[in-house]
Design an enzyme around this catalytic site. Structure first.
Site, short mmCIF file in Angstrom:
data_model
loop_
_atom_site.label_atom_id
_atom_site.label_comp_id
_atom_site.label_asym_id
_atom_site.label_seq_id
_atom_site.Cartn_x
_atom_site.Cartn_y
_atom_site.Cartn_z
CG HIS A 314 -18.83 87.16 -21.76
ND1 HIS A 314 -19.69 87.48 -22.96
CD2 HIS A 314 -17.09 86.88 -22.99
CE1 HIS A 314 -19.23 87.90 -24.19
NE2 HIS A 314 -17.43 88.01 -23.94
NE ARG A 334 -20.93 91.62 -26.39
CZ ARG A 334 -19.74 91.54 -26.07
NH1 ARG A 334 -19.47 93.18 -26.02
NH2 ARG A 334 -19.57 90.94 -24.96
O1 MEZ Z 1 -11.15 86.28 -23.13
C1 MEZ Z 1 -12.17 85.45 -23.44
O2 MEZ Z 1 -13.41 85.97 -22.88
C2 MEZ Z 1 -13.09 85.80 -24.31
C3 MEZ Z 1 -12.11 85.60 -25.67
C4 MEZ Z 1 -14.03 85.80 -24.63
C5 MEZ Z 1 -15.32 85.82 -26.37
O3 MEZ Z 1 -16.22 86.59 -26.06
O4 MEZ Z 1 -15.33 85.15 -26.94
#
Ligand code: MEZ
Length: 557
Positions: A314, A334
Site C-alpha cells: 500500500h 489521497r
Molecule cells: O481495500 C483496501 O485496501 C482499503 C480500503 C485500503 C485503504 O486505503 O483504506
C-alpha cells in the site's frame, strides 16, 4: 518534526503552485518500467517451491516458499482421535469466516468457527477506506468489473470477478440489515468516494474505520447465532480421509496447551492473508494473525496456489513516527485531495495511480535520494494532508478521517496542519488458493474464501474490493458447502504423511515449522513450540503447559 524542517519548507513553498497542477501522468510503458525496476515483487527475491502442487512451476517469495516446504508442528507419532464432531468447520474469525457462519444460520447444520486469536481479530478490522458497490447513478456491475479487471492487470479470474461485482448491492443491503452504518449524504443516499482505478465514485465508507464497523456487526451477529466459537484455537493441520476428501482439522487450544481434533463434513478456510511474513523486511499494515497459515494447510492437501508471487504494497504506509511505522493511511485521504510530494517539494506521480505503480514510484524517490530521512533512519515521501482542508474546507479532515487524526495527534502531529511521512507497507496478498465461483477448492470437502484465495483480484487489487470479497465469497462458500455437504468420513493424516515424505528429499530446507501462526520478525519475538508427544494421550497428544509468547522488549535496541 524539526528533523524535516528544510524539506517541509520546500513542500510549503510549492503548495500553491501544486494546487493548480494536473496530476503527473505516466505512459503504460513507463509504468511497466517502474514496476520492473522498483516494485518489490520484481526484485528477484522469490524462488520455486520444490514440493506440492506448484512444484517447480511458479515462484513464491522465499519467506512463503520456506513455509510451504516446512514440516508440521504435529509430532510424527500423532494419531488423530476425534474430540469434536461438527457438520461445518470454519477456520478463521475475520469477515469471511463470520460471513460464512451467518450464511449457515438457517441451515440446521452444526457449525464450529475456530479462530487463532479472538473472534474479529483480523485484517477486516484494519481496513479503513471502504467497500466498493456500484450504487452510483452512472455506475453498473459491468463498469465495476472493467475497472477491477484493468486494475488487476487483466490477470483476474473473470468468473470470480463477475460474481463479486454482481453481488455488491445485495451485500450492502445485507450489511445494513445487520446494523452496519455507512456514511450518507444529507439526502440519505450513500456517500460514494473515489479510489485508485475507480472510473466513478464507488467506495462506501464508515469514516476511516469501515472494516471495524463491518466486523462489529458481523461479530455481534455470530455471537448471537448458533455457531459454536472456538476462540484462541489455532489450526495446525487439516485432516483427510486418505482418499482425497478433507475431513476436519487439528486445532491447538492456546490456553490449555493441548490439541483438539475436529471431524467435519465440510471445512471452510477463511484464515486471511500473510502480511506478517514481512517480505523483504517491509513493515505491514496487517493484523498480528496474518501469517499465511491457510496457504500452507491447503497446499498440503494438494490445492494449487495462484499468483503466489504477487503482493500489494500500500503506497501510504506510515513512515514516521516510529511507533506507527507500517500503519495504513487510507487511500481515501489521497482521493480527497492529499498530494504525494518528495523531499524537494515536487509532485512526482498522480495520487490515484494504481497502487503497485504508485508504491514503486515512492520506492524510486527514496532510492534515488529524493525522500526525507527520519531520525530513526527510515525514509519516505510526504502526504500533503493539509491540502484536504484547504480544498474542502476547514474541519474536513477531522470529520472524515477521525481515526487518522486521533492516531497522529498522540504523537503531537496534527495532519490538518502538518504533512504525514509515508512509505509503502505490505498490505495484501493478491494471490492464494485457487477456488471456483462457489469457493470450492481442488480438494473435496474444502472450501475457501477471502484473502486466503487467489485469482479474483489478479495481481493488483483495487481499494474496497476486499471487504466486498470477504462478505460475498464467505457467504457463497458456506451455501455451497451446505448444498454439497459430503458424508462424514474418517480422519487421517494421509496428506501430511505424503508431504513429509517429499520434504525428506530437500536437503537444504529451512528448519522451521509451519503454519507459522505468529509473526517472528519486526521485533515480535515469538517463542512458540508445541510440546512433542512421547505417547499419544486420550486426545492424541501429551502436552504440558501453554505456549510462551514473549511481547517485544522495548529496551532491546
Ligand atoms: O481495500 C483496501 O485496501 C482499503 C480500503 C485500503 C485503504 O486505503 O483504506
Amino acid at each position: 518534526m524539526d528533523w524535516a524542517s528544510d524539506s517541509l519548507k520546500k513542500l510549503e513553498a510549492t503548495r500553491e503552485e501544486r494546487l493548480l497542477q494536473e496530476p503527473p501522468t505516466l505512459s503504460d510503458a513507463d509504468a511497466d518500467k517502474l514496476l520492473q525496476e522498483f516494485h518489490p515483487d520484481y526484485l528477484g527475491m522469490e524462488r520455486n517451491v520444490r514440493v506440492g502442487p506448484n512444484a517447480d512451476t511458479c515462484k513464491f517469495p522465499h519467506e512463503l516458499a520456506d513455509l510451504l516446504e516446512s514440516d508440521s508442528h504435529l509430532p510424527q507419532n500423532f494419531e488423530p482421535s476425534v474430540d469434536i464432531e461438527t457438520d461445518v468447520l470454519i477456520l478463521g474469525g475475520g469477515g469471511a469466516g463470520a460471513s460464512a457462519a451467518l450464511a449457515l444460520e438457517e441451515s440446521g447444520l452444526t457449525v464450529h468457527l475456530a479462530t487463532k486469536l479472538r473472534l474479529g481479530d483480523s485484517n477486516t478490522v484494519m481496513a479503513e477506506g471502504g467497500i466498493q458497490a456500484s450504487l452510483g447513478v452512472d455506475d453498473s456491475s459491468r463498469r465495476h468489473f472493467a475497472d477491477a479487471y484493468v486494475g488487476g492487470h487483466g490477470k483476474n479470474d473473470s468468473d470470480l470477478l463477475r460474481v463479486l461485482c454482481e453481488n455488491s448491492a445485495d451485500t450492502i443491503r445485507w450489511l445494513g440489515k445487520l446494523g452496519c452504518t455507512l456514511d450518507c449524504n444529507e439526502d440519505g443516499t450513500f456517500r460514494l468516494r473515489s479510489g485508485g482505478g475507480t472510473s466513478v465514485p464507488r467506495v462506501l465508507a464508515c469514516k476511516d474505520y469501515t472494516g471495524l464497523e463491518i466486523m462489529r456487526v458481523l461479530k455481534d451477529a455470530v455471537l448471537l447465532s448458533n455457531t459454536q466459537t472456538l476462540q484462541e484455537h489455532a489450526a495446525v493441520e487439516l485432516l483427510d480421509d486418505g482418499a482425497g476428501q478433507v475431513t476436519g482439522a487439528v486445532l491447538w487450544d492456546r490456553n490449555k496447551g493441548n490439541l483438539v481434533t475436529v471431524s467435519a463434513r465440510a471445512v471452510i478456510l477463511a484464515t486471511g492473508g500473510s502480511g506478517q511474513l514481512r517480505l523483504q523486511g517491509f513493515p505491514t499494515s496487517n493484523h498480528l494473525g496474518a501469517t499465511g497459515d491457510g496457504l500452507v494447510l491447503a497446499y498440503r492437501q494438494g490445492c494449487k496456489l495462484l499468483h503466489g508471487e504477487s503482493y500489494q504494497y500500500h503506497p501510504s504506509g506510515t513512515a514516521y513516527p516510529e511507533a506507527l511505522v507500517g500503519q495504513l493511511v487510507t487511500e481515501s485521504i489521497r482521493s480527497t485531495g492529499a498530494q504525494v510530494v518528495n523531499a524537494e517539494g515536487e509532485r512526482f506521480i498522480g495520487e490515484m495511480t494504481f497502487r503497485d505503480v504508485l508504491a514503486a514510484a515512492i520506492i524510486r524517490e527514496v532510492a534515488e535520494k529524493r525522500g526525507a530521512q527520519t531520525p530513526t533512519h527510515r525514509a519516505g515521501v510526504w502526504l500533503d494532508t493539509p491540502l484536504i482542508d484547504i480544498i474542502n474546507g476547514e474541519g474536513t479532515l477531522r470529520r472524515q478521517f477521525p481515526g487518522i487524526v486521533h492516531r497522529f495527534e498522540r504523537y503531537q502531529i496534527d495532519p490538518a496542519k502538518q504533512p504525514i511521512l509515508i512509505y509503502p507497507t505490505l498490505h495484501y496478498q493478491n494471490g492464494g488458493i485457487q477456488v471456483d465461483r462457489d469457493g470450492c477448492t481442488e480438494a473435496k470437502g474444502l472450501w475457501a474464501a477471502g484473502e486466503v484465495t487467489g485469482g479474483l483480484h489478479g495481481t493488483n487489487r483495487l481499494m474496497g474490493n476486499s471487504l466486498l470479497d470477504i462478505t460475498v465469497f464467505g457467504r457463497r462458500a458456506a451455501l455451497s458447502a451446505q448444498n454439497d455437504l459430503p458424508p462424514r468420513r474418517p480422519v487421517t493424516l494421509t496428506c501430511l504423511k505424503k508431504s513429509r515424505e517429499q520434504f525428506k528429499n530437500i536437503s537444504d530446507r529451512r528448519e522451521v515449522l509451519s503454519p507459522q501462526l505468529f509473526p517472528t520478525q519486526a521485533g515480535m519475538k515469538v517463542a512458540f513450540e508445541l510440546q512433542k508427544a512421547e505417547e499419544p494421550s486420550a486426545t492424541g497428544f501429551n502436552s504440558s503447559g501453554p505456549s510462551t509468547y514473549e511481547p517485544p522488549d522495548p529496551f532491546s535496541k
